[in-house]
Enzyme design. Structure first.
Site, PDB file in Angstrom:
ATOM      1  N   ASP A  69      -1.795  -1.218  -8.612  1.00 45.76           N
ATOM      2  CA  ASP A  69      -2.137  -0.158  -9.552  1.00 45.76           C
ATOM      3  C   ASP A  69      -3.585  -0.046 -10.240  1.00 45.76           C
ATOM      4  O   ASP A  69      -3.964  -1.165 -10.424  1.00 45.76           O
ATOM      5  CB  ASP A  69      -1.052  -0.166 -10.507  1.00 45.76           C
ATOM      6  CG  ASP A  69      -0.945   0.891 -11.529  1.00 45.76           C
ATOM      7  OD1 ASP A  69      -0.943   1.943 -11.046  1.00 45.76           O
ATOM      8  OD2 ASP A  69      -1.531   0.579 -12.699  1.00 45.76           O
ATOM      9  N   GLU A 120      -4.108   1.692  -5.300  1.00 45.81           N
ATOM     10  CA  GLU A 120      -4.398   3.092  -5.696  1.00 45.81           C
ATOM     11  C   GLU A 120      -5.721   2.987  -6.431  1.00 45.81           C
ATOM     12  O   GLU A 120      -6.101   2.431  -7.089  1.00 45.81           O
ATOM     13  CB  GLU A 120      -3.482   3.215  -6.909  1.00 45.81           C
ATOM     14  CG  GLU A 120      -3.436   4.582  -7.495  1.00 45.81           C
ATOM     15  CD  GLU A 120      -2.834   4.628  -8.961  1.00 45.81           C
ATOM     16  OE1 GLU A 120      -2.201   5.704  -9.586  1.00 45.81           O
ATOM     17  OE2 GLU A 120      -3.048   3.559  -9.767  1.00 45.81           O
TER      18      GLU A 120
END
Length: 651
Positions: A288, A344
């Protein structure tokens, strides 16, 4: 995290800083997204149009020099190559114990549905121990499970179920976990010890002395770095800690202090956590918010609105990802495993591509590609769609695997982004039939939409004022109360009332033999993706009119033709054989997939094929179809009167 979207996509912010009230308004959100895309088109995508020569240009795209699209060994592809990942937001998937919150047991109880879909892997959003200030992305203990989701026994039972031939095809369903390397919760033991200056935790976070003191004696932040989760005068990314008498940096919420990944002990801690979960069978991780991993060591000011050169995508950030990839590779060698890491990163094309690393020093197996979210909305025409796809694929090297996403927990759902229910099928076609791996957000396969009228008074703290909540509502299993998600009268957030028509049970069996549903289309597309043509075959893209986009995939015997009208009106007529001459001599085989507004094509396959060749067919708005043809040489053995019959029906 959606916060990334508020930063930059192709160098231009998609969502600007504004109030929570404004962000909670559907029109504000969608207008901001559309305006951001327009700016991106003007600013960052201009060079894409150099690829296309004329409106009706046909360009075959793919990696330089070979088939395979980033898969060097076609005889032995890895499980993550050409896979279909199903993203599960666990608190909204299925509630097994009636407390109103989805859980790990709920995932286990729905494994048969995962088998029905035919997915390769599931990606589970965070279920770690957490205060849940940011829906689990504020982790207080990376090796424990939040009690709302279950316990470690529940997780091990889920892993056992997925590992042991769950679908009866001698294959396992792989498990990918969300991992947050950038920050922790301020309730994490590391942070508490860092506040107390306990070695070595003293340096685990990004601490700085104040620049000075204002006239009221208050500390002045070290620089102007901003947090993407705060607004206006409160936008500073620095939070004063009275006990330590220093500021700490938080790229996100003040309850999410950034880790100091320049400190090797922190990186070693992260590797230990990854090993902990891989030892229990986890196959991979979605990293993330990776652009934020490293900050400028000189702590120089930047433009907090447009220019993030000192807080995002620094050269050392890519080195951290390469170090983690090397850790995965070493783990695989020792344990005879094949693990996986994606990242990401909402960033410019060049910055995003650098997360692949190099052939000699690989980074992520691939960074997520968000083009179907950032570059495809209700205003997109065939030319801009083609240019986006061509540009993305043409920039990749031979070892870089393409990938696509239909949506995720941070974005408005497909009907809201594209303005029509049948757009769900268009996105599924692109997501699953373009080269590379695919990721689908739970509910996209049945056409779920964002619930903009959600009663926020019935949402818990943290979700009530989060503009992403409408896209995170409970999954629709059937028409019973609360869509079959829970037996509790009050699910953790309200269920979208559209569940009565959009649910698994209703879509599993279409109302007529020639009717399609989002779910039947999705399952058929997953099966098509396993065909050689879609795994390794070349791709050619076309614009047949301003709004009609077309692409082909093929193998030695079959050519698959996808045609879609992305416009909001009936298309102009087009001559597909003019752009794809081979179709004039190919043998029509089957209508593989069709949107519900093209049910007539399945009811009368012959008529459908001949209309497409007639130079007089017009497609309904937001419609799409996948056709298969036998190539001329391969089709010579077929009965000639079959094609004669089809052609005669056009008269």
């Amino acid at each position: 995290m959606f916060l990334e979207i508020s930063r930059e996509v192709f160098g231009t912010p998609i969502f600007t800083r504004t109030t929570h009230e404004e962000l909670n308004d559907r029109n504000t959100i969608m207008k901001a997204e559309v305006e951001g895309k327009k700016q991106a088109s003007q600013k960052g995508l201009t060079k894409r149009f150099l690829i296309t020569v004329g409106l009706l240009a046909a360009i075959a795209v793919g990696p330089p020099g070979c088939e395979g699209y980033g898969i060097p060994d076609l005889d032995d592809p890895k499980w993550w190559q050409n896979m279909v990942v199903y993203q599960i937001y666990p608190q909204s998937f299925y509630d097994s114990d009636g407390d109103g919150v989805g859980d790990l047991k709920g995932i286990k109880e729905k494994v048969n549905y995962l088998c029905e879909l035919g997915v390769t892997a599931i990606w589970i959003n965070p279920f770690y121990e957490s205060p849940l200030k940011d829906n689990g992305y504020d982790i207080s203990n990376f090796k424990k499970i939040h009690h709302k989701f279950g316990n470690m026994c529940d997780f091990k039972a889920l892993m056992s179920k997925l590992d042991n031939n769950p679908c009866g095809d001698n294959k396992e369903i792989r498990v990918i976990m969300d991992f947050v390397p950038n920050h922790t919760s301020d309730e994490h033991e590391w942070f508490q010890k860092s506040v107390d200056r306990v070695p070595p935790y003293n340096d685990y976070y990004v601490w700085m002395d104040p620049k000075g003191w204002d006239k009221n004696g208050r500390p002045i932040p070290p620089n102007n770095w901003a947090s993407v989760f705060t607004y206006g005068e409160e936008a500073s990314g620095w939070e004063w800690n009275e006990k330590r008498q220093q500021f700490y940096f938080h790229a996100f919420m003040r309850e999410q202090p950034d880790l100091n990944l320049r400190f090797s002990e922190v990186r070693d801690e992260l590797k230990d956590i990854l090993k902990f979960w891989m030892d229990m069978g986890v196959d991979g991780f979605r990293m993330d918010a990776v652009p934020h991993l490293i900050e400028d060591p000189q702590f120089r000011d930047e433009n907090p609105w447009w220019d993030h050169r000192y807080t995002q995508n620094l050269p050392q950030t890519y080195e951290v990802i390469k170090e983690l990839r090397n850790f995965f590779e070493e783990y695989d060698k020792i344990n005879n495993r094949v693990t996986y890491m994606t990242v990401e990163a909402y960033a410019s094309p060049d910055d995003t591509r650098r997360y692949y690393g190099t052939l000699d020093a690989p980074g992520a197996h691939y960074p997520f590609n968000f083009l179907l979210l950032t570059d495809f909305n209700s205003d997109t025409n065939a030319v801009s769609l083609k240019n986006s796809i061509d540009f993305y694929l043409n920039q990749l090297n031979d070892f870089q695997l393409p990938n696509w996403l239909s949506g995720n927990h941070d974005w408005p759902r497909i009907p809201s982004r594209l303005g029509a229910s049948t757009s769900v099928d268009l996105i599924s076609i692109l997501n699953l039939l373009l080269p590379g791996s695919s990721c689908v957000y739970m509910g996209d396969e049945i056409g779920m939409d964002s619930y903009w009228a959600i009663d926020r008074d019935k949402c818990p703290p943290g979700a009530a004022d989060d503009y992403r909540t409408p896209s995170r509502t409970p999954f629709h299993w059937n028409r019973t109360q609360n869509a079959g998600f829970t037996t509790n009268e009050d699910p953790w957030i309200p269920v979208n009332p559209e569940y009565y028509r959009l649910n698994v049970e209703s879509e599993r069996y279409p109302s007529c033999w020639y009717c399609s549903t989002h779910l039947t289309n999705f399952k058929q597309l997953v099966q098509l993706k396993k065909e050689y043509a879609f795994m390794y075959g070349p791709l050619s893209t076309y614009t047949l009119t301003d709004d009609v986009f077309c692409f082909t995939r093929e193998d030695s015997e079959t050519i698959y033709v996808t045609v879609m009208n992305v416009g909001t009106n009936w298309s102009e007529t087009f001559d597909i054989t003019n752009e794809i001459p081979d179709l004039a001599y190919a043998t029509s085989k089957n209508v593989e997939v069709w949107t519900p507004n093209l049910n007539e094509c399945r009811r009368s396959t012959r008529l459908c094929f001949c209309r497409i060749r007639s130079n007089g067919w017009r497609m309904p708005p937001k419609s799409g179809i996948v056709l298969s043809y036998i190539k001329n040489d391969a089709g010579k053995h077929l009965q000639k009167d079959h094609e004669t019959e089809i052609l005669s029906s056009c008269e």
